[in-house]
Design a protein around this motif. Structure first.
Motif, short mmCIF file in Angstrom:
data_model
loop_
_atom_site.label_atom_id
_atom_site.label_comp_id
_atom_site.label_asym_id
_atom_site.label_seq_id
_atom_site.Cartn_x
_atom_site.Cartn_y
_atom_site.Cartn_z
N LEU A 81 -0.81 12.57 -3.47
CA LEU A 81 -0.90 10.89 -3.10
C LEU A 81 0.38 10.71 -2.14
O LEU A 81 -0.05 9.75 -1.41
CB LEU A 81 -0.64 10.15 -4.47
CG LEU A 81 -0.73 8.59 -4.20
CD1 LEU A 81 -2.26 8.24 -3.87
CD2 LEU A 81 -0.39 7.96 -5.66
N ALA A 82 1.56 11.18 -2.43
CA ALA A 82 2.49 10.91 -1.44
C ALA A 82 2.05 11.45 0.02
O ALA A 82 2.76 11.12 1.07
CB ALA A 82 3.70 11.65 -1.89
N SER A 83 1.11 12.48 0.22
CA SER A 83 0.88 13.05 1.54
C SER A 83 0.05 11.92 2.26
O SER A 83 0.05 11.95 3.65
CB SER A 83 0.09 14.21 1.60
OG SER A 83 -1.11 14.13 1.06
N ILE A 84 -0.77 11.10 1.68
CA ILE A 84 -1.54 10.18 2.40
C ILE A 84 -1.03 9.13 3.30
O ILE A 84 -1.23 8.91 4.46
CB ILE A 84 -2.49 9.43 1.54
CG1 ILE A 84 -3.49 10.39 0.58
CG2 ILE A 84 -3.29 8.31 1.95
CD1 ILE A 84 -4.30 9.95 -0.42
N PRO A 85 0.33 8.55 2.79
CA PRO A 85 1.11 7.67 3.86
C PRO A 85 1.42 8.51 4.92
O PRO A 85 1.81 7.74 6.15
CB PRO A 85 1.95 6.83 2.98
CG PRO A 85 1.68 7.03 1.35
CD PRO A 85 0.67 8.38 1.54
N LEU A 86 1.86 9.65 4.65
CA LEU A 86 2.32 10.43 5.70
C LEU A 86 1.13 10.79 6.83
O LEU A 86 1.58 10.86 8.20
CB LEU A 86 3.13 11.66 5.33
CG LEU A 86 4.42 11.42 5.01
CD1 LEU A 86 5.01 12.35 3.92
CD2 LEU A 86 5.35 11.18 6.03
N ILE A 87 0.17 11.08 6.15
CA ILE A 87 -0.84 11.39 7.30
C ILE A 87 -1.36 10.41 7.98
O ILE A 87 -1.52 10.46 9.12
CB ILE A 87 -2.25 11.99 6.41
CG1 ILE A 87 -1.80 13.00 5.81
CG2 ILE A 87 -3.28 11.90 7.10
CD1 ILE A 87 -2.79 13.51 4.67
N ALA A 88 -1.39 9.13 7.35
CA ALA A 88 -1.60 7.83 8.25
C ALA A 88 -0.69 7.54 9.29
O ALA A 88 -0.87 7.33 10.35
CB ALA A 88 -1.61 6.73 7.32
#
Length: 136
Positions: A81-88
């Motif tokens: 879940l924490a990787s999603i904002p970083l991907i965006a």
């Protein structure tokens, strides 16, 4: 050595590597997130505004991703879940902020994008604090 280089997957090595990989990735991203966090704390909210939501909110969202989500990934808490904002954030950096720049200018954002997509796909591994909270 044959176990390491053989055709079978060694779960212990995979989990150790996932631990090293996510701690390194989160730590590297923190070198970008900490200065932005300090900038926000100081009240200096001059920042890119690629979506027209205002530079302050753009900075807050970037700090959330690059600072808070990086720490969560390093700890292995809500890793996917924490990787999603970083991907965006890295997608925006590579394809919007640096869209007209040379490949060299967007290379780092693209590299981080691939790193955090990898973390999304493989998760935090066995040595993640999130497993403790889930009782595994």
């Amino acid at each position: 050595m044959a176990k390491l280089l053989g055709p079978r997957t060694n779960d212990a090595v995979v989990n150790l590597w996932l631990f090293i990989f996510r701690v390194a990735a989160g730590g590297f991203m923190l070198t970008h997130g900490i200065p932005k966090f300090l900038k926000l704390i100081e009240g200096n909210t001059q920042f890119a505004d690629p979506f027209g939501i205002g530079p302050t909110l753009s900075l807050i969202l970037t700090v959330f991703a690059e600072f808070l989500c990086s720490v969560l990934i390093m700890l292995g808490i809500g890793t996917r879940l924490a990787s999603i904002p970083l991907i965006a954030t890295m997608g925006v950096a590579a394809f919007i902020i640096h869209a007209s720049d040379s490949f060299q200018r967007k290379e780092m954002a693209l590299l981080y994008l691939i790193v955090f997509i990898t973390i999304l796909v493989f998760g935090g591994g066995k040595f993640a604090l999130g497993r403790v909270f889930r009782g595994r």
